[in-house]
Design a protein around this motif. Sequence first.
Motif, PDB file in Angstrom:
ATOM      1  N   SER B 189      76.294  49.153   6.894  1.00 37.82           N
ATOM      2  CA  SER B 189      76.984  47.969   7.418  1.00 37.82           C
ATOM      3  C   SER B 189      78.265  48.371   8.138  1.00 37.82           C
ATOM      4  O   SER B 189      78.571  47.862   9.219  1.00 37.82           O
ATOM      5  N   TYR B 191      78.907  51.122   9.546  1.00 36.35           N
ATOM      6  CA  TYR B 191      78.586  51.804  10.795  1.00 36.35           C
ATOM      7  C   TYR B 191      78.317  50.804  11.920  1.00 36.35           C
ATOM      8  O   TYR B 191      78.744  50.993  13.053  1.00 36.35           O
ATOM      9  N   VAL B 192      77.608  49.755  11.576  1.00 36.90           N
ATOM     10  CA  VAL B 192      77.302  48.741  12.600  1.00 36.90           C
ATOM     11  C   VAL B 192      78.556  47.922  12.921  1.00 36.90           C
ATOM     12  O   VAL B 192      78.841  47.620  14.086  1.00 36.90           O
ATOM     13  N   THR B 193      79.297  47.598  11.897  1.00 37.37           N
ATOM     14  CA  THR B 193      80.469  46.739  12.087  1.00 37.37           C
ATOM     15  C   THR B 193      81.506  47.394  12.988  1.00 37.37           C
ATOM     16  O   THR B 193      82.079  46.747  13.866  1.00 37.37           O
ATOM     17  N   ARG B 195      81.174  49.175  15.337  1.00 37.25           N
ATOM     18  CA  ARG B 195      80.800  49.075  16.750  1.00 37.25           C
ATOM     19  C   ARG B 195      80.813  47.651  17.284  1.00 37.25           C
ATOM     20  O   ARG B 195      80.643  47.451  18.488  1.00 37.25           O
ATOM     21  N   LEU B 196      80.959  46.731  16.398  1.00 37.99           N
ATOM     22  CA  LEU B 196      80.982  45.338  16.855  1.00 37.99           C
ATOM     23  C   LEU B 196      82.406  44.805  17.009  1.00 37.99           C
ATOM     24  O   LEU B 196      82.632  43.797  17.666  1.00 37.99           O
TER      25      LEU B 196
END
Lengths: 219, 643
Positions: B189, B191-193, B195-196
């Motif tokens: 999570s 890792y994705v966050t 980038r957002l």
Amino acid sequence: MNCEVCQLKELEVEHFEIGEVLRCILHTIVFHRALGLVRPKDIDLELFEITYVQCGDVELEKKIDEKIEQFISWVEKHPNKKSQICLSFYEVKNKQPSWWTNKIERLYWEQWYINLNVAQHTKAHSSKSHHSKLVVDPGESAVEERSVRRAALEASLREVMFQIIKFANEKKDHVPPIPNREGIVSFPYEITIPSSSDSAFGMDMIKKMLQTGHPTMLS
Amino acid sequence: MAPSHGSPHSEAAKMEQIVTEFFAKSLHIILDSRTSCMSSRSFRGEQIMSSPSSSSSSTSSVRPRDKWFNLALRECPAALENLDLWRQSNPAPMVVDVVLVQRPLHWDPISFSPKRDLIRNFSSEGYPFGWHSDQEEFRCEAHSEKIIERWVLRYESKKVKDNHSSGSRRSSNSTLHTLYKKSILLLRSLYVTVRLLPAYKIFRELNSSGRIRTFSLTHRVSSFVEPFNPREEAEMQRFGFTPVETSSGRLCLSVSYRSSVLDISSESSTPISPQVIPDYVGSPLAEPLKRFPSLPVAGLGTHGSPSSLPFSGRHSWSYDHYRASSPPSVFFSPSPTHSETCASISNPSSHRFPPTSLPPHPPETSVAHKNNTSFDEYYPSPTFSPSPSPSLPICIPGSHLSKGLLRSESAPVNIPTAKIANSPALSNKQFLPPSPPIKSTRSGTLRTDNYVDPNQISATVEQLFSLGKDETRKYLGMKISSTSSPQISFSRSSSRSFQDDFDDSEFSCPFDVDDDDMTHPGSRPGSFDQRGHLSEPLEPGGLFPIRKSQDAAVGALVRMLKKAPPLRQESSGSVNVPQVAGPEIWSNSLDEHNQAVQHAASASITSSGLVTLKTTADALEELQGYREEMNNLLLKQGCKSNK
């Protein structure tokens, strides 16, 4: 084991955006469930200023692209319809053969519903438009409207991404233990699109009902 | 699974190890996408070449660190460094502040020193990554810092060991497994966050192209939370990840972030007016399916609100003005007029030609060329610029240059070309009657050069630079001309060579040819074969009159001199004339050659300018002398023959 279901916020997309939006969402979900050794791959969307992460599994990529293609062709046959794509994770149980089937049993533990409302791009700014203004200057107003709509979709897509993150964060207990097998995507999954769905969705329901009675899997 | 291998630790020890590694991995993930890691150079290169690139580590070998949480990451020295620092204060919380550093826009349009600025800008153009490195010590000026993200990672230990939710039903070993699994999930999570969040956009922008930026990202890792002031607090949004429960505590990760970072980044990057972008090749207008990944104004209205533009405009104005202070003299210097005389006053013909011979004049030009219109009137061939405009989107993928910029950039280059090409007869008449066909081919090749050269990577930066200049010109218009006009009188040459430095790619070729041609034939004067050849060098002089106007004049005069051989051949008595003139010309052209070399090297800008000044003046003087000498000789010959 209970099956957690996540209904993602509906996105209003145009036909040409389907692929990219779906790819972004599906990969993001799978990345959260790919508990094998992952080499993350950052992917920048072309239509939106969003970067999502793939887990670098070629098979997965292929499967997702394939399903998206199928979905797009379904959309072409069924225009102006809200549609749902379902990504499910399951465990395979074949140790204890049940009385009613000798097939491998799928225990679904999580389902993600992606909700899309595909707008017809040709009519996007005349009939589908919320405001009923006449399109006097199709060139300029269309472009303007398109960019406004695009920005709105980007925001919504971002929202969906955060929805995925939050869900994956809050619900961890139902995720089965990491299987000891090699591979990036550690759990079997399934992508269901409307075309193949009518019966499949029904089957899902039956299976789910059956599964709820099963004892929680312990390892 | 990572935590279970190795010697039989106690459960607590294993758990502690997981927690420690979790901290390490989290820090790695955060810094990996917020700081410019040394080892991610190749990654950056990829980003420049193609945006949908993979940032995964390409090596297939699995390092022990990668095995942790089944997440293989790029090497990030910053993370390791900071981790070592943090480990000393374990198990204190880890606070990672991501700081946006904005260099002040201190460029003062009035009190600047052109030379200093020039060098500085040049270096920052040439080494954008080095310049924007997150090493603070490289920056000596005062700057403003703003925390745009604060990651707080802490392990809250519980006094009483009670089993929680999932742990309660499982054995201690499975509790460990659960903890490990959940931390994997949390890290996914994260890792994705990472980038957002908005800060990622800044990170990408910093890494994506070689534009000059007035901001950079840096980070601070500490073990205590320095509270925000209330105003800061209000500007921050918070996202808390669901804590991971362990048998003796819980892992908490949260981030406070500024959602308004975007305005800052787009504001301080190169300003581009939204009216111009739509006309740009590949713009959302031209191609609705396409988008520019890091477009500061984000394709018409995602976040580039028009209201932010005056702001950005103002900032970069002073900035652009500063660095563009000298080039405008190219536009407003007397050289164009000079070149006109040199190129044989071809106005009538050039006025006639453009509408027919040139591609249709793009209507959007008028917007961008507001201030150049007067110029265009005199040189009615700006449509010749198609050469740079198609090539630029290819060679500068990361940058977003409006067509207007390209147009104005190409104007000083191509207009004279067109003019000459359109009026060969006139210029020929004056300078070289014998060889019009060669001339026309020559101008043809030169134009191809213009097509090819911008594709060279080395030219890209220079292109960018000159574009920026021209943009300023666009914005400032006559104001610039007035500020730069004193410069024309004082150090015209230096401003000229400044331009040379950045236009080298386009100009060095023809000019070098010129020199070569002049050097050799000059040393062995006058055969008929060479006369045809000699006619070529005349072209560059006429082709680039604005920039090289004085040189061109010199060149023309030199060649006039060289055309003396026919005269000499008529009369066998004047043998000593070429003998005298030959070496002189040669040395003269040597001077020019030196100058060209210096242009190419572009090392010492001022010195090259001085050389130019000297050469030009000297050459003119000398040539004038030759001319007189020649006339005298002719007269004498005439007298002789008459006798």
